[in-house]
Design a protein around this motif. Structure first.
Motif, PDB file in Angstrom:
ATOM      1  N   PRO A   1      44.450  42.612  30.661  1.00 16.48           N
ATOM      2  CA  PRO A   1      43.334  43.592  30.145  1.00 16.48           C
ATOM      3  C   PRO A   1      42.063  42.921  30.800  1.00 16.48           C
ATOM      4  CG  PRO A   1      44.838  43.559  28.539  1.00 16.48           C
ATOM      5  CD  PRO A   1      45.557  42.598  29.536  1.00 16.48           C
ATOM      6  N   VAL A   2      41.679  41.676  30.461  1.00 21.97           N
ATOM      7  CA  VAL A   2      40.536  41.098  30.973  1.00 21.97           C
ATOM      8  C   VAL A   2      40.249  41.205  32.551  1.00 21.97           C
ATOM      9  CG1 VAL A   2      40.194  39.802  28.918  1.00 21.97           C
ATOM     10  CG2 VAL A   2      41.077  38.727  30.777  1.00 21.97           C
ATOM     11  N   LEU A   3      41.542  41.095  33.171  1.00 23.46           N
ATOM     12  CA  LEU A   3      41.147  41.044  34.668  1.00 23.46           C
ATOM     13  C   LEU A   3      40.858  42.371  35.101  1.00 23.46           C
ATOM     14  CD1 LEU A   3      41.499  40.348  37.434  1.00 23.46           C
ATOM     15  CD2 LEU A   3      44.004  40.395  37.257  1.00 23.46           C
ATOM     16  N   ASP A   4      41.531  43.524  34.409  1.00 24.16           N
ATOM     17  CA  ASP A   4      41.237  44.796  34.511  1.00 24.16           C
ATOM     18  C   ASP A   4      39.904  45.391  34.225  1.00 24.16           C
ATOM     19  OD1 ASP A   4      43.950  45.311  35.441  1.00 24.16           O
ATOM     20  OD2 ASP A   4      44.343  46.449  33.590  1.00 24.16           O
ATOM     21  N   LEU A   5      39.357  44.691  33.045  1.00 22.94           N
ATOM     22  CA  LEU A   5      38.009  45.051  32.822  1.00 22.94           C
ATOM     23  C   LEU A   5      37.138  44.383  33.857  1.00 22.94           C
ATOM     24  CD1 LEU A   5      38.080  44.199  28.831  1.00 22.94           C
ATOM     25  CD2 LEU A   5      37.957  46.495  30.178  1.00 22.94           C
ATOM     26  N   LEU A   6      37.224  43.148  34.247  1.00 26.10           N
ATOM     27  CA  LEU A   6      36.352  42.407  35.197  1.00 26.10           C
ATOM     28  C   LEU A   6      36.266  43.164  36.547  1.00 26.10           C
ATOM     29  CD1 LEU A   6      34.799  40.003  35.942  1.00 26.10           C
ATOM     30  CD2 LEU A   6      36.688  38.941  36.986  1.00 26.10           C
ATOM     31  N   ILE A   7      37.534  43.910  36.944  1.00 30.68           N
ATOM     32  CA  ILE A   7      37.442  44.567  38.122  1.00 30.68           C
ATOM     33  C   ILE A   7      36.482  45.936  37.888  1.00 30.68           C
ATOM     34  CG2 ILE A   7      39.109  46.361  39.615  1.00 30.68           C
ATOM     35  CD1 ILE A   7      41.312  44.321  39.085  1.00 30.68           C
TER      36      ILE A   7
END
Length: 280
Positions: free
Chosen positions: A198-204
Motif C-alpha cells: 500500500p505505501v508503495l502504491d501511495l508513493l507512486i
C-alpha cells in the motif's frame, strides 16, 4: 523484517507526573508501529507511530478521535498533553504518529488517553552514536540502487505485481544531479506487516501527481533463491541506511540532506508532507 506488537493487554496501575495513580483500561492497548528497541536516538526529533488494539490484540481499523500523549523520563515530564490526530489515508489501519525530541537516552514512559482509557507503553531511546540508522539531518546515502538497466545483483529488482515504475534511475544519480530525492525501502511480496504494498502504491501516486522523482529499493537481493525469506541476503540499500525493518521512506533536499524519515506505518498525507519538505 518488522512485526507489529502490542505494548500491553493487561490492566496495570501507572503514576502520572503529578504523582496521582490511575488504572488503565484493558479494553484497549497501544501497539508499537515501530521497533521497540534499537530504533530511537536522543537529541533529534523522532517519530513513533502507534496503533490501538482491542483486548484480544486485534488492531482497530478506525480510531474515534485523537489520542492525547504524556511522556516522562524518570518521573520528569518530557511531553504533556500532546494531541495526535489519527492517520489512515490509503492504508488498512488507523495509527497515530507521535513526534518529539527525547533529550537523553533512557526508557521513556508513555501514557496515551483514548476513549477515556489510559494506555501505557515504553520507548527505548539510545545514544545516537550507537545506531547506524540514517537520521534526519544526515546526508542521504548515495547508493547505486538497482534499475531496469542495472540490476546490481538484486533479483528481482521489484516484487510488486506489476513491477513499479520507480526503478528508472538510481538514487546515486538523482543525488549527483542535485535534485530532491526520495527512496522507499520496502519488499511488497515479503513484507511481514502487509503495509509495504500500500505505501508503495501511495508513493507512486504522489510522485506522479506532483511531478517528482522517487526510488523504490527492495529489501532482499535473492528472495527467490531461498525456501525461507529469513535466509535471503539483504540488498545493498537497507544496509546502507542502517535499516533493520521495513518499510522506510527517506526524503532529502537538493543539498542531499535528509529532511524527513517515515518508518513502518505511514499514510498518503504523511508521504505528501514529507515530499513537500524537500522543496522543488
Amino acid at each position: 523484517m518488522l512485526g507489529l506488537a502490542a505494548c500491553s493487554n493487561n490492566t496495570r496501575t501507572s503514576t502520572d507526573p503529578s504523582g496521582q495513580s490511575s488504572t488503565t483500561d484493558p479494553s484497549y492497548n497501544l501497539a508499537y508501529g515501530f521497533p521497540p528497541s534499537d530504533f530511537a536516538v536522543a537529541g533529534l526529533e523522532q517519530r513513533f507511530p502507534f496503533l490501538v488494539a482491542d483486548s484480544e490484540g486485534v488492531y482497530l481499523s478506525e480510531l474515534a478521535g485523537p489520542l492525547e500523549f504524556t511522556v516522562t523520563l524518570g518521573g520528569e515530564t518530557v511531553v504533556e498533553g500532546a494531541e495526535v490526530t489519527p492517520r489512515q489515508q490509503g492504508v488498512p489501519r488507523a495509527y497515530v504518529p507521535l513526534r518529539f525530541t527525547p533529550p537523553e537516552p533512557g526508557i521513556y514512559d508513555v501514557i496515551a488517553e483514548y476513549e477515556g482509557a489510559e494506555l501505557p507503553a515504553n520507548i527505548e531511546v539510545v545514544d545516537r552514536g550507537t545506531l547506524a540508522l540514517v537520521q534526519v539531518g544526515d546526508a542521504m546515502p548515495s547508493v547505486a540502487t538497482p534499475t531496469v538497466d542495472e540490476h546490481r545483483g538484486v533479483e528481482p529488482i521489484c516484487t510488486r505485481d506489476p513491477e513499479c515504475p520507480l526503478h528508472q534511475t538510481s538514487l546515486a544519480s538523482v543525488i549527483a544531479a542535485g535534485e530532491p530525492s526520495a527512496v522507499l525501502v520496502a519488499s511488497p511480496a515479503y513484507c511481514s506487516t502487509t503495509i509495504c504494498g500500500p505505501v508503495l502504491d501511495l508513493l507512486i501516486e504522489e510522485v506522479a501527481a506532483a511531478d517528482r522523482q522517487a526510488i523504490h529499493a527492495e529489501v532482499y537481493a535473492n528472495p527467490g533463491a531461498v525456501d525461507n525469506i529469513v535466509d535471503a541476503t539483504l540488498a545493498p540499500t537497507p544496509e546502507a541506511f542502517g535499516l533493520t525493518y521495513e518499510p522506510a521512506l527517506f526524503v532529502a533536499d537538493r543539498d542531499g540532506r535528509v529532511v524527513d524519515r517515515l518508518d513502518a506505518v505511514f499514510d498518503q498525507t504523511e508521504i505528501s508532507d514529507a515530499l513537500a519538505k524537500a522543496g522543488r
